[in-house]
Design a protein around this motif. Structure first.
Motif, mmCIF file in Angstrom:
data_model
loop_
_atom_site.group_PDB
_atom_site.id
_atom_site.type_symbol
_atom_site.label_atom_id
_atom_site.label_comp_id
_atom_site.label_asym_id
_atom_site.label_seq_id
_atom_site.Cartn_x
_atom_site.Cartn_y
_atom_site.Cartn_z
ATOM 1 N N ASN A 253 0.750 -1.164 0.105
ATOM 2 C CA ASN A 253 -0.065 0.174 0.054
ATOM 3 C C ASN A 253 0.783 1.368 -0.090
ATOM 4 O O ASN A 253 0.513 2.092 -0.651
ATOM 5 C CB ASN A 253 -0.808 0.084 1.324
ATOM 6 C CG ASN A 253 -2.207 -0.857 0.977
ATOM 7 O OD1 ASN A 253 -2.486 -0.975 0.104
ATOM 8 N ND2 ASN A 253 -2.741 -1.567 2.028
ATOM 9 N N ARG A 256 2.472 1.441 -3.538
ATOM 10 C CA ARG A 256 1.727 1.517 -4.703
ATOM 11 C C ARG A 256 0.437 2.316 -4.551
ATOM 12 O O ARG A 256 -0.660 2.125 -4.999
ATOM 13 C CB ARG A 256 1.313 0.071 -5.112
ATOM 14 C CG ARG A 256 2.405 -0.796 -5.597
ATOM 15 C CD ARG A 256 1.932 -2.168 -6.163
ATOM 16 N NE ARG A 256 3.076 -2.689 -6.582
ATOM 17 C CZ ARG A 256 3.536 -2.936 -7.805
ATOM 18 N NH1 ARG A 256 2.711 -2.138 -8.688
ATOM 19 N NH2 ARG A 256 4.520 -3.796 -8.409
ATOM 20 N N ASP A 257 0.688 3.363 -3.828
ATOM 21 C CA ASP A 257 -0.481 4.255 -3.724
ATOM 22 C C ASP A 257 -1.698 3.719 -2.835
ATOM 23 O O ASP A 257 -2.885 4.140 -3.655
ATOM 24 C CB ASP A 257 -0.905 5.288 -4.873
ATOM 25 C CG ASP A 257 -1.633 6.289 -4.603
ATOM 26 O OD1 ASP A 257 -1.765 6.956 -3.303
ATOM 27 O OD2 ASP A 257 -2.228 6.748 -5.596
ATOM 28 N N ILE A 259 -3.037 0.714 -3.326
ATOM 29 C CA ILE A 259 -3.620 -0.008 -4.312
ATOM 30 C C ILE A 259 -4.521 -1.203 -3.727
ATOM 31 O O ILE A 259 -5.640 -1.220 -3.925
ATOM 32 C CB ILE A 259 -2.669 -0.369 -5.501
ATOM 33 C CG1 ILE A 259 -3.588 -1.312 -6.340
ATOM 34 C CG2 ILE A 259 -1.852 -1.575 -4.711
ATOM 35 C CD1 ILE A 259 -4.441 -0.139 -7.386
ATOM 36 N N LYS A 262 -7.891 0.208 -2.478
ATOM 37 C CA LYS A 262 -8.855 0.811 -3.507
ATOM 38 C C LYS A 262 -9.413 -0.713 -4.022
ATOM 39 O O LYS A 262 -10.657 -0.509 -4.598
ATOM 40 C CB LYS A 262 -8.025 1.697 -4.451
ATOM 41 C CG LYS A 262 -7.402 2.810 -4.025
ATOM 42 C CD LYS A 262 -6.435 3.287 -4.970
ATOM 43 C CE LYS A 262 -6.049 4.855 -4.643
ATOM 44 N NZ LYS A 262 -5.100 5.475 -5.742
ATOM 45 N N LEU A 319 -9.477 1.208 -11.899
ATOM 46 C CA LEU A 319 -8.207 0.968 -11.421
ATOM 47 C C LEU A 319 -7.392 0.148 -12.429
ATOM 48 O O LEU A 319 -6.153 -0.452 -11.955
ATOM 49 C CB LEU A 319 -7.901 0.161 -10.030
ATOM 50 C CG LEU A 319 -8.851 1.241 -8.884
ATOM 51 C CD1 LEU A 319 -9.056 0.189 -7.634
ATOM 52 C CD2 LEU A 319 -8.256 2.346 -8.785
ATOM 53 N N ASP A 322 -3.470 0.619 -12.844
ATOM 54 C CA ASP A 322 -2.535 0.073 -11.610
ATOM 55 C C ASP A 322 -2.702 -1.204 -11.340
ATOM 56 O O ASP A 322 -1.636 -1.826 -10.957
ATOM 57 C CB ASP A 322 -3.199 1.050 -10.531
ATOM 58 C CG ASP A 322 -3.090 2.584 -10.496
ATOM 59 O OD1 ASP A 322 -2.052 2.669 -11.006
ATOM 60 O OD2 ASP A 322 -4.141 3.072 -10.020
ATOM 61 N N VAL A 323 -3.970 -1.825 -11.413
ATOM 62 C CA VAL A 323 -4.010 -3.224 -11.348
ATOM 63 C C VAL A 323 -3.123 -4.066 -12.290
ATOM 64 O O VAL A 323 -2.364 -5.137 -11.847
ATOM 65 C CB VAL A 323 -5.503 -3.783 -11.473
ATOM 66 C CG1 VAL A 323 -5.783 -5.205 -11.389
ATOM 67 C CG2 VAL A 323 -6.445 -3.205 -10.376
#
Length: 327
Positions: A253, A256-257, A259, A262, A319, A322-323
């Protein structure tokens, strides 16, 4: 500024609304100039020329007055009055009136008869003309002064507006700078936190190596050497699967902001087993390592990763970039 504007408007309205009876008198005098020049001269003498409002009326009166003097065969003591008409019509390029005024100038000065009363009245009209000229000069100065004051007031208002706008710009820049400062401080805080986490991960990484090396050192050359190393590795794997999992989750987290948080929001129905697989994949672990941590074969892990990727692509569409970066 507002009071000055009201004064200017009042003066303008007053000047525009002023109605003078003099043009009517001039019309009457002109109409009887041939039939009764004496009465025409009396009417022209009855007018107070100091009250005239414009130079055109003054020039017309001067022309008629000079014509009446000539018609009554009276000599003027000076050319002051006739010059009013001559100068005005020359400046306005009114040829007919100018030529008439020029002829009258010659005649009014060459008339033989000199009347004391007519001379006195003439001199009185000269004084009234001088009063008119002085009044118009003062009015001109007043309007020039008002104009200058208006320009100065406008300049002051303009400068105040510029200063106000500049002040607003400065405040906006200060607010923006304050925002940047807050962002920089927040970034520094994040960097410090990440540095601490990286140092912690680095220490743990070397502590694992240190622990394995100690086990190998203590058991080397003995019959239980292989078993001791295997048991130690197994215990470390189990620790990574249970005790170290929250730390790995937090590290993902942080790097990776958030993620994982989210994904939980976008895909609340994700199973715990799939979530663990997601954390291990996002941590950059190899497939073999994940197999050991989850106790599954490589084929099973590959299939689970593929299914999880498809589900996330559908459920967490916003997302996707990012995913996809995780897989």
């Amino acid at each position: 500024m507002r009071s000055l504007l009201y004064i200017v408007i009042l003066l303008t309205v007053t000047a525009c609304s002023y109605s003078s009876p003099h043009p009517k008198v001039l019309d009457e005098a002109e109409s009887m100039m041939q039939s009764n020049p004496s009465l025409a001269l009396n009417k022209l003498n009855s007018v107070d020329v100091s009250e005239f409002r414009d130079s055109a009326t003054m020039a017309r009166w001067a022309l008629l007055y000079s014509e009446a003097m000539v018609a009554n065969r009276l000599s003027a003591p000076s050319d002051t009055i006739v010059n009013i008409a001559v100068d005005y019509y020359r400046q306005q390029n009114l040829t007919d009136q100018y030529q008439k005024a020029s002829r009258l100038k010659e005649l009014v000065l060459s008339s033989a008869d000199a009347d004391a009363l007519a001379t006195a009245l003439y001199l009185q009209k000269e004084k009234e003309f001088f009063l008119y000229r002085e009044r118009t000069r003062r009015q001109m100065y007043m309007f020039v002064a008002i104009f200058i004051l208006l320009i100065a007031a406008g300049a002051v208002v303009w400068m105040r507006q510029r200063l106000k706008l500049q002040s607003l710009r400065n405040e906006a820049l200060m607010a923006e700078a304050s925002g940047f400062k807050s962002q920089i401080e927040a970034s520094r805080s994040d960097v410090s936190r990440l540095e601490m986490k990286l140092h912690g991960l680095l220490d743990k990484r070397f502590s694992l190596i240190d622990s394995l090396c100690q086990t190998y050192y203590e058991s080397q050359g003995t019959k239980s050497e292989r078993k001791a190393i295997v048991d130690k590795v197994k215990s470390q794997i189990e620790s990574a699967r249970t005790d170290s999992f929250p730390e790995m989750e937090q590290a993902v987290n942080d790097c990776r902001d958030n993620i994982l948080e989210k994904i939980k929001v976008s895909y609340p129905g994700i199973r715990h087993e799939d979530y663990m697989l997601l954390v291990f994949v996002a941590s950059g672990l190899s497939t073999r390592t994940i197999c050991l941590l989850l106790g599954e074969s490589a084929d099973v892990i590959y299939k689970r990763k593929s299914r999880l990727k498809s589900r996330l692509k559908e459920s967490a569409e916003a997302l996707n970039p990012d995913v996809m970066a995780i897989f």
